[in-house]
Design a protein around this motif. Sequence first.
Motif, PDB file in Angstrom:
ATOM      1  N   SER A  76       1.817  -4.218  -9.763  1.00  0.00           N
ATOM      2  CA  SER A  76       1.734  -3.828  -8.359  1.00  0.00           C
ATOM      3  C   SER A  76       0.379  -3.206  -8.073  1.00  0.00           C
ATOM      4  CB  SER A  76       2.852  -2.840  -8.003  1.00  0.00           C
ATOM      5  OG  SER A  76       2.747  -1.654  -8.767  1.00  0.00           O
ATOM      6  N   ASP A 110       0.794  -1.220   0.000  1.00  0.00           N
ATOM      7  CA  ASP A 110       0.000   0.000   0.000  1.00  0.00           C
ATOM      8  C   ASP A 110       0.831   1.277   0.000  1.00  0.00           C
ATOM      9  OD1 ASP A 110       0.817  -0.548   2.677  1.00  0.00           O
ATOM     10  OD2 ASP A 110      -0.732   0.824   3.407  1.00  0.00           O
ATOM     11  N   ASP A 111       2.086   1.232   0.420  1.00  0.00           N
ATOM     12  CA  ASP A 111       2.921   2.432   0.455  1.00  0.00           C
ATOM     13  C   ASP A 111       3.392   2.748  -0.973  1.00  0.00           C
ATOM     14  OD1 ASP A 111       5.322   4.094   0.550  1.00  0.00           O
ATOM     15  OD2 ASP A 111       5.266   3.790   2.725  1.00  0.00           O
ATOM     16  N   PRO A 112       2.979   3.905  -1.526  1.00  0.00           N
ATOM     17  CA  PRO A 112       3.297   4.191  -2.942  1.00  0.00           C
ATOM     18  C   PRO A 112       4.794   4.304  -3.210  1.00  0.00           C
ATOM     19  CG  PRO A 112       2.343   6.122  -1.871  1.00  0.00           C
ATOM     20  CD  PRO A 112       2.173   4.979  -0.920  1.00  0.00           C
ATOM     21  N   ASN A 113       5.559   4.853  -2.262  1.00  0.00           N
ATOM     22  CA  ASN A 113       6.991   5.001  -2.468  1.00  0.00           C
ATOM     23  C   ASN A 113       7.699   3.652  -2.466  1.00  0.00           C
ATOM     24  OD1 ASN A 113       6.872   7.872  -2.595  1.00  0.00           O
ATOM     25  ND2 ASN A 113       6.878   7.983  -0.355  1.00  0.00           N
ATOM     26  N   ALA A 136      -2.296  -1.708  -4.594  1.00  0.00           N
ATOM     27  CA  ALA A 136      -2.206  -1.088  -3.270  1.00  0.00           C
ATOM     28  C   ALA A 136      -3.167  -1.682  -2.254  1.00  0.00           C
ATOM     29  CB  ALA A 136      -2.456   0.417  -3.384  1.00  0.00           C
ATOM     30  N   THR A 178       8.978  -2.135  -7.387  1.00  0.00           N
ATOM     31  CA  THR A 178       8.549  -2.462  -8.752  1.00  0.00           C
ATOM     32  C   THR A 178       9.655  -2.155  -9.755  1.00  0.00           C
ATOM     33  OG1 THR A 178       6.216  -2.059  -8.239  1.00  0.00           O
ATOM     34  CG2 THR A 178       6.856  -1.979 -10.561  1.00  0.00           C
ATOM     35  N   ARG A 227       6.242   0.791  -3.044  1.00  0.00           N
ATOM     36  CA  ARG A 227       5.736   0.048  -4.199  1.00  0.00           C
ATOM     37  C   ARG A 227       6.490   0.442  -5.465  1.00  0.00           C
ATOM     38  NH1 ARG A 227       0.905   1.323  -3.529  1.00  0.00           N
ATOM     39  NH2 ARG A 227       0.536   2.810  -5.197  1.00  0.00           N
ATOM     40  N   ARG A 228       6.716   1.722  -5.649  1.00  0.00           N
ATOM     41  CA  ARG A 228       7.427   2.192  -6.849  1.00  0.00           C
ATOM     42  C   ARG A 228       8.881   1.721  -6.845  1.00  0.00           C
ATOM     43  NH1 ARG A 228       7.164   7.102  -5.741  1.00  0.00           N
ATOM     44  NH2 ARG A 228       4.996   7.335  -6.404  1.00  0.00           N
TER      45      ARG A 228
END
Length: 234
Positions: free
Chosen positions: A29, A8-11, A31, A17, A13-14
């Motif tokens: 990916s 769920d953490d966008p940073n 969230a 990925t 996850r990016r």
Amino acid sequence: MKLLLVEDDPNVRRLLTDYLRSSKYDVRSVATGSAGLSETVSWRPDLIVLDLGLPDLDGESLLRMIRAIYSAPVLIVTAHADEETTIRLLHAGADDYLIKPFSPPHLGARVEAVLRRAGMSTPSAPLAVGELEVDLASRVATLRGEQLSLSRKEFDLLAHLARRAGQVVSRRELLREVWQLPSGDDDQTIDVHLSWLRRKLGETAQAPRYLHTVRGVGIKLEPPANATAEPPRG
């Protein structure tokens, strides 16, 4: 190789990925847990990296949902994992776990290890032990040309022993590599799965043909002394 990242953490996850894609994986990916379940059903990933701290579903509940419908390896990512929680997650179907914080290369190494244990890192010829064949790529085992009906863990156990055919494999190694459990944590589970495997191979502990217990040491998989005279399996 298709990897699904549920984080769920966008940073984070990016970052993960991008790293996994640079390692030549095909990565999707998401969230949320509901999106992760949907992607699992529709995309059929080869491995799932699952963060436990999701906004909509408890990660452990999602793991159980995934396990009810899909058998691909699941690597758990969590910020907190005491021994009791870890053991519960492994029994619920997790293949490995990683505690935050960690570096992307550390995750990459764990992903490779899980895929290797699942026989998915590189296709190879089936392992032959007498008239028993274990195909790691397709996760199919046959005896005298007939496919064996094995559970996921039965196959994992047989595959690990087949990789080490002719060698005695310690119970400690089996718990660590097949179940990812601390040595001595659940030793009885080995005996239970060996009993199931022996039944499907048409043998018993008292009259072994392929699976031999070396008392106080471990288990050895080897071909019968006279493979051509094997009795029919009941």
